[in-house]
Scaffold this motif. Structure first.
Motif, PDB file in Angstrom:
ATOM      1  N   SER A 328       0.803  -1.253   0.398  1.00  0.00           N
ATOM      2  CA  SER A 328      -0.104  -0.370  -0.284  1.00  0.00           C
ATOM      3  C   SER A 328       0.876   0.974   0.174  1.00  0.00           C
ATOM      4  O   SER A 328       0.752   2.623  -1.134  1.00  0.00           O
ATOM      5  N   ARG A 332       1.591   4.196  -3.452  1.00  0.00           N
ATOM      6  CA  ARG A 332       0.586   5.518  -2.893  1.00  0.00           C
ATOM      7  C   ARG A 332       1.499   6.365  -3.645  1.00  0.00           C
ATOM      8  O   ARG A 332       1.900   7.379  -4.202  1.00  0.00           O
ATOM      9  N   GLU A 335       1.898  10.531  -3.346  1.00  0.00           N
ATOM     10  CA  GLU A 335       0.978  10.984  -3.155  1.00  0.00           C
ATOM     11  C   GLU A 335       0.809  10.904  -1.307  1.00  0.00           C
ATOM     12  O   GLU A 335       0.767   9.786  -1.055  1.00  0.00           O
ATOM     13  N   PHE A 337       0.224  10.766   2.704  1.00  0.00           N
ATOM     14  CA  PHE A 337      -0.634   9.243   3.390  1.00  0.00           C
ATOM     15  C   PHE A 337      -1.878   9.801   4.473  1.00  0.00           C
ATOM     16  O   PHE A 337      -1.708  10.820   6.190  1.00  0.00           O
ATOM     17  N   ASP A 340      -7.823   8.989   4.615  1.00  0.00           N
ATOM     18  CA  ASP A 340      -8.522   7.964   3.320  1.00  0.00           C
ATOM     19  C   ASP A 340      -7.414   6.425   3.230  1.00  0.00           C
ATOM     20  O   ASP A 340      -8.222   5.617   3.090  1.00  0.00           O
ATOM     21  N   TRP A 341      -6.511   7.389   2.815  1.00  0.00           N
ATOM     22  CA  TRP A 341      -5.442   6.828   2.451  1.00  0.00           C
ATOM     23  C   TRP A 341      -5.136   5.344   3.408  1.00  0.00           C
ATOM     24  O   TRP A 341      -5.128   3.969   3.647  1.00  0.00           O
ATOM     25  N   SER A 344      -7.893   2.819   3.754  1.00  0.00           N
ATOM     26  CA  SER A 344      -8.121   1.570   2.930  1.00  0.00           C
ATOM     27  C   SER A 344      -7.190   0.980   2.514  1.00  0.00           C
ATOM     28  O   SER A 344      -6.879  -0.306   2.811  1.00  0.00           O
ATOM     29  N   ALA A 345      -5.482   1.071   3.387  1.00  0.00           N
ATOM     30  CA  ALA A 345      -4.484   0.585   3.528  1.00  0.00           C
ATOM     31  C   ALA A 345      -5.346  -0.523   4.720  1.00  0.00           C
ATOM     32  O   ALA A 345      -4.759  -1.807   4.579  1.00  0.00           O
TER      33      ALA A 345
END
Length: 417
Positions: A328, A332, A335, A337, A340-341, A344-345
């Motif tokens: 993950s 990325r 972008e 961290f 939202d990231w 999702s991770a």
């Protein structure tokens, strides 16, 4: 070059640090102990890693002890007959079988592995900070890094990650845990030609797991009691002396599992730090911690998904979480961290971890009839034993035949005609 801070130097933290280092990230790792302190300290776990988790280490080229550690080729289950320990023939087993693993498992004492990995991380140019981090420390450091990950599964830092009640059916420990690392244990006579993890179940009392391992002094075996709280195995809290701990372990084996006790006539502790006792409530937590200044940190492995060790998944889950997070992070790119990231991770990892949590929580409860039928049939039909054993490597397969009575009955019918 993106800068990442990892707090905690266990299986997940170190594996992730070494993986990110290999990908060109600037990684700082915080540990509350030096490598020498870890190596000479108390045992930390009862790790037995199965093929998928071991492959994550191979992929990073950090499987340094693979040629030295015993190759575990099977996983066996024995169930004590009701009241067998009370009668003249204490060796009675209602069930006794062993399944063969498709790929071998291995156990390396975390004192050996974590100390070795930590030294490798430093030798490869990683910044190693020996400091027991508090939330206030992270508040100071986090703004200096692109991403901060917390993989220290105990202490103040865990309090940043709130309990997810929906995914945590237990709010109290379900087992009292007691571990002894020993030299001098004899082979299991049913399969002297290959090594296996042995799961011994005493209904209403608890479980004993026996597994071969590589420790600081070479090959050894781990004796691991899981006792139902308040029952006859829940006696280790007051034991402070390592020799008394081993003596208590053996006395309980003699009472409840004499077939395993018979292998232990010459055992001795591997070292003064070769025992461990404790208990904790299995808990799934929210994956994102918020610092006082508003900064965010991402929880790793058992910081956010802590299962009881009854299914032996701790180090396996840690390895899988580290591998998932590594992917993950790399994907990325440049972008941010952001929250939202982070979510999702974690969700990506939860796709795997949810199966472990469901299975582990099920094994902590008294088994329903269809599960007893599966375990019983495995003693007569080898493919069932093999499938159950390989579920320890891929717990998602239990969804197909273990939890649902109809699926279990259909599976058994397909093999028994």
């Amino acid at each position: 070059m993106r800068k990442i801070l990892i707090v905690g130097a266990g299986q997940s933290g170190l594996q992730l640090a070494l993986g990110l280092q290999d990908k060109g990230y600037e990684v700082s790792l915080m540990s509350n102990r030096t490598a020498d302190e870890i190596r000479s300290g108390r045992v930390m776990s009862t790790q037995c890693m199965f093929d998928t988790a071991l492959q994550h280490e191979r992929d990073l080229g950090i499987n340094f002890w693979e040629s030295q550690a015993p190759r575990i080729e099977g996983l066996g289950v024995s169930v004590a007959a009701p009241g067998s320990h009370e009668g003249p023939d204490g060796s009675q087993r209602a069930i006794d079988w062993v399944g063969r693993l498709d790929g071998y498992a291995q156990s390396v004492d975390q004192r050996v592995k974590m100390a070795g990995w930590m030294e490798t991380f430093a030798q490869r140019g990683g910044q190693l900070v020996i400091h027991g981090a508090a939330v206030s420390d992270l508040d100071f450091f986090a703004s200096r890094y692109d991403l901060t990950l917390v993989s220290a599964g105990k202490g103040e830092l865990v309090s940043m990650f709130g309990r997810n009640a929906e995914r945590s059916p237990y709010d109290a420990p379900q087992r009292a845990l007691a571990v002894s690392y020993v030299h001098g244990m004899g082979p299991r006579p049913e399969h002297p030609d290959f090594e296996a993890v042995r799961c011994n179940l005493v209904p209403g009392v608890g479980e004993l797991f026996v597994m071969p391992t590589l420790t600081t002094s070479g090959r050894a075996d781990i004796l691991f009691w899981e006792g139902i709280p308040g029952g006859p195995l829940d006696v280790f809290q007051s034991v402070k002396d390592p020799e008394e701990h081993l003596a208590t372990t053996l006395e309980l084996m003699k009472t409840f599992l004499p077939w395993e006790y018979a292998r232990c006539t010459k055992v001795e502790l591997t070292d003064a730090g070769g025992t461990l006792a404790g208990r904790y409530a299995p808990t799934v937590r929210n994956p994102i911690g918020r610092l006082p200044s508003g900064g965010l940190v991402l929880g790793v492995a058992d910081v956010v998904v802590a299962n009881d060790p009854i299914t032996g998944q701790g180090s396996n889950s840690a390895a899988k979480c580290a591998a998932s997070y590594l992917s993950s992070i790399v994907e990325r790119g440049e972008e941010p961290f952001d929250e939202d990231w982070m979510r999702s991770a974690f969700d990506r990892y939860w796709n795997t971890a949810q199966h472990v949590t469901k299975w582990t929580n099920a094994m902590l409860a008294p088994p329903p009839e269809h599960v007893l039928n599966i375990i019983g049939a495995a003693g007569q039909i080898q493919p069932i034993a093999d499938r159950f054993a390989n579920g320890f490597d891929d717990p998602s397969d239990f969804e197909n035949f273990f939890f649902d009575p109809d699926k279990a009955n259909a599976y058994l019918a397909s093999l028994t005609g």
